[in-house]
Write an enzyme that holds these catalytic residues in place. Structure first.
Site, PDB file in Angstrom:
ATOM      1  N   GLY A   8     -10.427   5.658 -24.272  1.00 26.70           N
ATOM      2  CA  GLY A   8      -9.573   5.208 -23.005  1.00 26.70           C
ATOM      3  C   GLY A   8      -9.928   4.281 -21.550  1.00 26.70           C
ATOM      4  N   GLY A  66     -17.049  -0.614  -9.127  1.00 27.05           N
ATOM      5  CA  GLY A  66     -17.292   1.108  -9.354  1.00 27.05           C
ATOM      6  C   GLY A  66     -18.288   1.565  -8.469  1.00 27.05           C
ATOM      7  N   LYS A  82     -11.046  -7.804  -7.214  1.00 26.77           N
ATOM      8  CA  LYS A  82     -11.736  -7.728  -7.175  1.00 26.77           C
ATOM      9  C   LYS A  82     -12.457  -8.953  -6.536  1.00 26.77           C
ATOM     10  CE  LYS A  82     -12.001  -3.925 -10.265  1.00 26.77           C
ATOM     11  NZ  LYS A  82     -12.605  -3.357 -11.040  1.00 26.77           N
TER      12      LYS A  82
HETATM   13  N1  LIG Z   1     -10.244   5.298 -11.866  1.00 23.52           N
HETATM   14  C1  LIG Z   1     -11.602   4.148 -11.478  1.00 23.52           C
HETATM   15  O1  LIG Z   1     -12.172   4.008 -12.583  1.00 23.52           O
HETATM   16  C2  LIG Z   1     -11.509   3.181 -10.508  1.00 23.52           C
HETATM   17  C3  LIG Z   1     -12.476   2.178 -10.014  1.00 23.52           C
HETATM   18  C4  LIG Z   1     -11.821   2.085  -8.619  1.00 23.52           C
HETATM   19  C5  LIG Z   1     -11.244   1.688  -7.679  1.00 23.52           C
HETATM   20  N2  LIG Z   1      -9.682   2.990  -7.927  1.00 23.52           N
HETATM   21  C6  LIG Z   1      -9.354   2.511  -7.455  1.00 23.52           C
HETATM   22  O2  LIG Z   1      -8.993   4.110  -7.123  1.00 23.52           O
HETATM   23  C7  LIG Z   1      -7.350   4.530  -6.496  1.00 23.52           C
HETATM   24  C8  LIG Z   1      -7.338   6.190  -7.516  1.00 23.52           C
HETATM   25  O3  LIG Z   1      -7.350   5.432  -8.620  1.00 23.52           O
HETATM   26  P1  LIG Z   1      -7.757   6.887  -9.805  1.00 23.52           P
HETATM   27  O4  LIG Z   1      -8.138   6.477 -11.212  1.00 23.52           O
HETATM   28  O5  LIG Z   1      -8.001   7.953  -8.791  1.00 23.52           O
HETATM   29  O6  LIG Z   1      -6.273   6.580  -9.620  1.00 23.52           O
HETATM   30  P2  LIG Z   1      -5.189   7.893 -10.542  1.00 23.52           P
HETATM   31  O7  LIG Z   1      -3.864   7.402 -10.882  1.00 23.52           O
HETATM   32  O8  LIG Z   1      -5.375   8.396 -11.180  1.00 23.52           O
HETATM   33  O9  LIG Z   1      -5.147   8.642  -9.083  1.00 23.52           O
HETATM   34  C9  LIG Z   1      -4.140   8.812  -8.689  1.00 23.52           C
HETATM   35  C10 LIG Z   1      -3.580   9.996  -7.920  1.00 23.52           C
HETATM   36  O10 LIG Z   1      -2.907  10.036  -6.839  1.00 23.52           O
HETATM   37  C11 LIG Z   1      -1.486  10.224  -6.426  1.00 23.52           C
HETATM   38  N3  LIG Z   1       0.122   9.791  -6.214  1.00 23.52           N
HETATM   39  C12 LIG Z   1      -0.163   8.931  -5.908  1.00 23.52           C
HETATM   40  N4  LIG Z   1       1.252   8.510  -5.168  1.00 23.52           N
HETATM   41  C13 LIG Z   1       0.996   9.955  -3.830  1.00 23.52           C
HETATM   42  C14 LIG Z   1       1.729  10.065  -2.920  1.00 23.52           C
HETATM   43  N5  LIG Z   1       2.594   9.414  -2.474  1.00 23.52           N
HETATM   44  N6  LIG Z   1       0.775  11.148  -2.292  1.00 23.52           N
HETATM   45  C15 LIG Z   1       0.173  11.610  -2.768  1.00 23.52           C
HETATM   46  N7  LIG Z   1      -0.738  11.456  -4.477  1.00 23.52           N
HETATM   47  C16 LIG Z   1       0.186  10.552  -4.200  1.00 23.52           C
HETATM   48  C17 LIG Z   1      -0.877  10.375  -8.311  1.00 23.52           C
HETATM   49  O11 LIG Z   1      -0.736  11.473  -8.797  1.00 23.52           O
HETATM   50  C18 LIG Z   1      -2.977  10.416  -9.094  1.00 23.52           C
HETATM   51  O12 LIG Z   1      -2.712  11.864  -9.587  1.00 23.52           O
HETATM   52  C19 LIG Z   1      -7.038   3.309  -7.156  1.00 23.52           C
HETATM   53  O13 LIG Z   1      -6.999   2.321  -6.089  1.00 23.52           O
HETATM   54  C20 LIG Z   1      -7.640   2.427  -7.926  1.00 23.52           C
HETATM   55  O14 LIG Z   1      -8.086   0.838  -7.876  1.00 23.52           O
HETATM   56  C21 LIG Z   1     -10.260   3.600 -10.040  1.00 23.52           C
HETATM   57  N1  LIG Z   2      -9.606  -0.766 -14.696  1.00 21.79           N
HETATM   58  C1  LIG Z   2     -10.768  -1.012 -14.085  1.00 21.79           C
HETATM   59  C2  LIG Z   2     -11.751  -0.124 -13.426  1.00 21.79           C
HETATM   60  C3  LIG Z   2     -11.156   0.030 -11.836  1.00 21.79           C
HETATM   61  O1  LIG Z   2     -11.372  -1.678 -11.428  1.00 21.79           O
HETATM   62  C4  LIG Z   2     -11.639  -1.520 -15.224  1.00 21.79           C
HETATM   63  O2  LIG Z   2     -11.886  -2.051 -16.228  1.00 21.79           O
HETATM   64  O3  LIG Z   2     -12.959  -1.616 -14.673  1.00 21.79           O
HETATM   65 NA    NA Z   3     -18.618  -0.840  -5.967  1.00 20.77          NA
END
Ligand SMILES: NC(=O)c1ccc[n+]([C@@H]2O[C@H](COP(=O)([O-])OP(=O)(O)OC[C@H]3O[C@@H](n4cnc5c(N)ncnc54)[C@H](O)[C@@H]3O)[C@@H](O)[C@H]2O)c1
Ligand SMILES: N[C@@H](CCO)C(=O)O
Ligand code: NA
Length: 435
Positions: free
Chosen positions: A190, A137, A208
């Site tokens: 959560g 992150g 990762k």
């Molecule tokens: N949440 C975290 O803490 C975190 C940390 C590091 C990396 N990531 C990465 O960030 C990315 C997003 O994660 P997130 O937690 O925001 O997920 P999320 O599920 O909250 O958000 C993804 C969004 O994309 C939308 N979506 C799905 N298909 C779609 C499409 N075809 N067109 C447009 N929108 C679409 C979904 O409706 C959703 O709102 C992922 O690759 C995840 O691995 C997340």
């Molecule tokens: N689900 C991951 C966050 C996104 O990489 C975690 O628990 O660290």
């Molecule tokens: Na990073």
């Protein structure tokens, strides 16, 4: 130098991360303009449903469900992909690059599965592809590996790169809870998803690890190259046994350069391991992440912070966005993929590890010798043996020196088959100490 007067940004996905990216882009618009040199204008946000609830107020007219159309717009300079998953994210990133846009993504799953396809497309299009948010992150770790340490030789990367599993293991350590109880608490708070498989079985950490190993060792490593074990089999007895040794159990992503038959190989693995409480990674509590890097000249470095969450992850995305925007204005590109070393991946069975094995035995003459012989039969050297309890309650705790993982696994199999061994109560790899 480009004569551009504004840089136009499209954000794909408006979930946990996307909504925070959009918020920061709008709230910090003046600062971003000053830092980049020209205004950074959000021109569209691609979503699946227009009426879905969101954590951010969007200016009118920015939302669109025509995500492919948004990416195809000729005026978009930068595409931020925060949809996640393999498709349609891959196709959207490839078409963005093909259309001449630079890309920032947080998508570790896609990078770990098919990174080379994306890197080759970025190379061909002569555009940037940045992904700091994909590992740990908000913690700056990919750029330090790619840039700050580019003049050094990284030999080892040890990471706590999954917040959910660190939270669960920390709970088990501090309260004595079992895995299921700690998972339930993580879900209530959560930290863990309703389907926690990707986190607890180590898939997220393995993706990762593949990204870290590729960057650290200038080689191509995919998720399929990473040996993976999750934490669902870690018991309260394992955690207590670690505590007795002055250690703590952590899910580690371990990337190493290891001698192989034709030069150094890359070993990449994710599994629970006992580390001494004196190791810097042992102090990483709750859902925090940290990456511990060992390099030839710098020595030991640790990068620590929030590894997940909408805003922290968006911080890393925006950092990339500013860099990519500056590059674009300067008519240049950042360092792309560096896979020149092309090192082979070492099979897990050949990778040298250390084991901690706790065994219930009868306390009588010859038992210790028989147990020691099982280790010797597989050419595994013992570092320490401790006996606890007496008579029918005796327990032997053996910690080995480093040996090929397959030899250690075979030793445990043999112990399990021996009459004098009532039960092997805990088996866990040991990291972070002398081999
Ligand atoms: N949440 C975290 O803490 C975190 C940390 C590091 C990396 N990531 C990465 O960030 C990315 C997003 O994660 P997130 O937690 O925001 O997920 P999320 O599920 O909250 O958000 C993804 C969004 O994309 C939308 N979506 C799905 N298909 C779609 C499409 N075809 N067109 C447009 N929108 C679409 C979904 O409706 C959703 O709102 C992922 O690759 C995840 O691995 C997340
Ligand atoms: N689900 C991951 C966050 C996104 O990489 C975690 O628990 O660290
Ligand atoms: Na990073």
């Amino acid at each position: 130098m480009s004569d551009k007067r504004t840089l136009k940004v499209a954000v794909l996905g408006c979930g946990a991360v996307g909504s925070q990216v959009v918020r920061l882009l709008t709230e910090q618009s003046d600062d971003l303009t000053a830092r980049v040199g020209v205004p950074v204008e959000l021109v569209g946000v691609g979503v699946r449903r227009l009426d879905a609830p969101r954590d951010v107020d969007l200016p009118d007219g920015l939302l669109t469900t025509d995500v492919a159309g948004l990416v195809a717009r000729a005026d978009v300079d930068l595409v931020v992909e925060v949809i996640g998953g393999i498709e349609p994210a891959r196709t959207l990133i490839l078409s963005a690059l093909d259309n001449g846009a630079s890309v920032v993504t947080a998508n570790k799953a896609l990078l770990a599965e098919d990174g080379p396809t994306l890197f080759e497309a970025a190379e061909k299009a002569e555009r940037d592809l940045y992904y700091e948010a994909a590992v740990a992150g908000a913690i700056p770790i990919l750029r330090p590996l790619r840039e700050s340490l580019a003049g050094d030789k990284v030999t080892r990367v040890l990471g706590i790169v999954n917040g959910t599993t660190n939270f669960i293991l920390d709970k088990m350590d501090s309260s004595g809870a079992g895995f299921s109880e700690a998972l339930e608490e993580a879900q209530e708070l959560g930290y863990a998803e309703a389907d926690p498989t990707a986190d607890v079985e180590g898939f997220d950490a393995a993706a990762k690890a593949a990204i870290l190993a590729s960057l650290a060792f200038h080689s191509r490593v995919t998720a399929a190259d990473v040996y993976r074990e999750g934490i669902s089999d870690v018991t309260a007895a394992d955690v207590a046994s670690a505590r007795d040794m002055g250690s703590v159990v952590k899910l580690l992503a371990i990337c190493e350069l290891r001698p192989g038959p034709n030069g150094d190989q890359v070993a990449a693995r994710v599994h629970p391991a006992m580390i001494p409480r004196t190791h810097p990674l042992a102090s990483v509590r709750e859902a925090f992440n940290a990456v511990f890097v060992e390099s030839e000249a710098a020595g030991q470095l640790m990068f620590y912070g929030p590894g997940a969450g909408g805003a922290p992850t968006a911080s890393a995305v925006l950092g990339d966005l500013v860099t990519v925007a500056r590059n674009r204005l300067a008519g240049t590109r950042g360092m792309g993929e560096s896979a020149y070393a092309d090192r082979a991946v070492q099979p897990m069975g050949e990778t040298r590890t250390r084991y901690h094995v706790a065994i219930d035995v009868d306390d009588r003459a010859g038992v210790l010798a028989a147990v020691a012989n099982a280790f010797a039969d597989h050419d595994v050297s013992i570092q320490t043996v401790r006996q606890e309890g007496r008579g029918a309650d005796a327990q032997l705790v053996v910690v080995s020196h480093a040996a090929p993982d397959a030899a250690l696994a075979a030793t445990v199999e043999q112990l399990r088959s021996m009459d004098i061994v009532r039960e092997v109560t805990s088996v866990m790899r040991v990291e972070g100490g002398d081999e």
